[in-house]
Design an enzyme around this catalytic site. Structure first.
Site, PDB file in Angstrom:
ATOM      1  N   GLY A 122       0.858  -1.190   0.000  1.00  0.00           N
ATOM      2  CA  GLY A 122       0.000   0.000   0.000  1.00  0.00           C
ATOM      3  C   GLY A 122       0.885   1.227   0.000  1.00  0.00           C
ATOM      4  O   GLY A 122       1.528   1.532   1.006  1.00  0.00           O
ATOM      5  N   GLY A 126       2.643   7.355  -0.716  1.00  0.00           N
ATOM      6  CA  GLY A 126       3.422   8.525  -1.117  1.00  0.00           C
ATOM      7  C   GLY A 126       4.279   9.035   0.023  1.00  0.00           C
ATOM      8  O   GLY A 126       4.864  10.104  -0.061  1.00  0.00           O
ATOM      9  N   GLY A 127       4.352   8.252   1.108  1.00  0.00           N
ATOM     10  CA  GLY A 127       5.179   8.624   2.259  1.00  0.00           C
ATOM     11  C   GLY A 127       6.442   7.776   2.317  1.00  0.00           C
ATOM     12  O   GLY A 127       6.613   6.826   1.552  1.00  0.00           O
ATOM     13  N   VAL A 128       7.314   8.115   3.248  1.00  0.00           N
ATOM     14  CA  VAL A 128       8.620   7.450   3.318  1.00  0.00           C
ATOM     15  C   VAL A 128       8.507   6.011   3.829  1.00  0.00           C
ATOM     16  O   VAL A 128       9.245   5.120   3.394  1.00  0.00           O
ATOM     17  CB  VAL A 128       9.620   8.282   4.171  1.00  0.00           C
ATOM     18  CG1 VAL A 128       9.241   8.304   5.642  1.00  0.00           C
ATOM     19  CG2 VAL A 128      11.049   7.761   3.998  1.00  0.00           C
ATOM     20  N   ASP A 129       7.576   5.749   4.742  1.00  0.00           N
ATOM     21  CA  ASP A 129       7.497   4.414   5.351  1.00  0.00           C
ATOM     22  C   ASP A 129       7.080   3.345   4.340  1.00  0.00           C
ATOM     23  O   ASP A 129       7.676   2.270   4.277  1.00  0.00           O
ATOM     24  CB  ASP A 129       6.528   4.425   6.542  1.00  0.00           C
ATOM     25  CG  ASP A 129       6.969   5.399   7.623  1.00  0.00           C
ATOM     26  OD1 ASP A 129       8.190   5.494   7.859  1.00  0.00           O
ATOM     27  OD2 ASP A 129       6.109   6.077   8.227  1.00  0.00           O
ATOM     28  N   CYS A 176     -10.434   3.097   9.550  1.00  0.00           N
ATOM     29  CA  CYS A 176      -9.877   3.075   8.201  1.00  0.00           C
ATOM     30  C   CYS A 176      -8.993   1.841   8.003  1.00  0.00           C
ATOM     31  O   CYS A 176      -9.051   1.178   6.972  1.00  0.00           O
ATOM     32  CB  CYS A 176      -9.082   4.356   7.994  1.00  0.00           C
ATOM     33  SG  CYS A 176      -8.321   4.426   6.411  1.00  0.00           S
ATOM     34  N   GLY A 197       3.298   0.404   5.559  1.00  0.00           N
ATOM     35  CA  GLY A 197       4.403   1.070   6.247  1.00  0.00           C
ATOM     36  C   GLY A 197       4.139   1.282   7.726  1.00  0.00           C
ATOM     37  O   GLY A 197       4.715   2.181   8.332  1.00  0.00           O
ATOM     38  N   CYS A 208      -6.570  10.276   8.669  1.00  0.00           N
ATOM     39  CA  CYS A 208      -6.493   9.127   7.791  1.00  0.00           C
ATOM     40  C   CYS A 208      -6.236   9.548   6.347  1.00  0.00           C
ATOM     41  O   CYS A 208      -5.187  10.068   6.024  1.00  0.00           O
ATOM     42  CB  CYS A 208      -7.790   8.353   7.942  1.00  0.00           C
ATOM     43  SG  CYS A 208      -7.635   6.653   7.517  1.00  0.00           S
TER      44      CYS A 208
END
Length: 367
Positions: free
Chosen positions: A12, A15-18, A103, A128, A200
């Site tokens: 999943g 668009g984040g670093v994790d 969520c 992440g 969320c």
């Protein structure tokens, strides 16, 4: 090392670093990896809120860099029906819900898990989240993340051992600075991106304005415990127990300089009740009643247990006893009184590193 090359994992990608580093780590472990970007909110208006487009572009950039495919899916209808409607209903009832928990339950580990398995033939999904999984006697357990500051097991307590068995959490074994270091080392665009803190999937909106679009605010009186009126609130839904900022009432009563705190909400009469000092007896609870229970092992609790509880994210562990009242209701007693136990939030239970599960706080117990 077991051969992962035949196993397909869908990550999943937010668009984040994790999630970016999760995809990379799984690649390193030999899995067949692809990404999935979920669009869960339709109203992506004006520039301040166009974060979804940026997130998708960042997710695409990471997948291009890693040489993996990025799928996209729209779960906006599921999100509205199964998360957002409930979120609004809880606020209407004067409670303070936690949409991230719902969520995860309805979207990330249900809609996404089903889509990945059925439409993309995945063996696993990965996220992440800062949690770990441990398999014991053929059952998967949910463990706290290694990085205590980032542990997110509180938000995942509704998951069953079956859902956990189908999920991988690569960054749960790392500390956050290490995750950023990896992202920087391999040149991911998300390396320096700040962590999201919005609701969320709804992003970084001005919460009060956002809520006001969907629920009409009902102003009403702010009163002390003794019934003295101190001013007006703009709507009970904007306030939560233990809140200090944003009350719009200053200072002193009988010479006390102590700040005012929300200690109760009278939903029936639309009154916000405040008192001075964060250890006011009305703010303290000796325990709670919780329902809508989810135990990770999906066994019903039949006898009293001793463990620790968190009544909100990032709280220190609170030693407690948990006694079943019925199959879906428990009574919890704390070793010491706890401030700002908030109906609508979740109580999540642990024994050591293992997250046992939890439930929604229905009421707080007081002396």
């Amino acid at each position: 090392m077991s051969d992962n090359s035949q196993k397909k994992v869908i990550v999943g990608m937010s668009g984040g670093v994790d999630s970016s580093v999760s995809a990379y780590l799984l690649q390193q472990q030999g899995y067949q990896v692809a990404g999935l970007f979920m669009k869960n909110w339709e109203e992506d208006d004006d520039e301040e809120y166009c974060s979804a487009a940026t997130d998708l572009a960042d997710a695409q950039s990471v997948c291009d860099k890693l040489g993996i495919e990025l799928h996209t899916v729209n779960f906006a209808a599921e999100y509205w029906d199964n998360v957002f409607e409930h979120f609004l209903a809880e606020y209407r009832a004067g409670r303070t819900p936690n949409p991230d928990i719902l969520c995860n339950k309805e979207i990330k580990f249900k809609a996404f898990l089903e889509f990945a398995a059925e439409d993309l033939n995945a063996d696993y999904i990965a996220t992440g989240h800062y949690v770990r999984r441990r398999d014991i006697n053929g059952k998967s357990q949910l463990l706290r993340g290694l990085d205590n500051n980032k542990d997110q097991s509180y938000f995942l307590y509704t998951l069953s051992h079956q859902q956990i068995a189908q999920s991988l959490f690569p960054v749960g074994e790392l500390e956050k600075p290490e995750v950023r270091r990896i992202a920087e080392k391999i040149g991911l665009v998300t390396a320096k991106k700040k962590d999201s803190t919005g609701i969320c999937f709804i992003g970084e909106r001005k919460f009060r304005d956002f809520l006001g679009r969907y629920l009409p605010a009902k102003p009403g009186p702010i009163m002390t415990v003794d019934g003295e009126s101190l001013g007006e609130h703009q709507g009970l839904m904007y306030h939560t127990l233990g809140q200090r900022k944003g009350l719009g009432i200053g200072g002193t009563k009988e010479g006390s300089e102590e700040p005012w705190y929300v200690i109760d909400k009278d939903v029936q009469n639309n009154i916000l009740i405040v008192a001075q000092g964060h250890e006011h007896p009305r703010l303290m609870s000796t325990g709670l009643i919780a329902q809508q229970l989810y135990w990770v092992d999906r066994q019903t609790l039949t006898e009293k247990i001793h463990c620790v509880v968190k009544t909100r994210y990032r709280q220190q562990d609170i030693p407690c006893s948990v006694t079943p009242i019925s199959e879906d209701k428990i009574e919890v007693h704390f070793a010491n009184p706890v401030a700002a136990v908030t109906p609508g939030q979740s109580a999540v239970f642990y024994q050591g590193e293992v997250c046992l599960g939890g439930g929604v706080i229905e009421q707080r117990l007081q002396e």
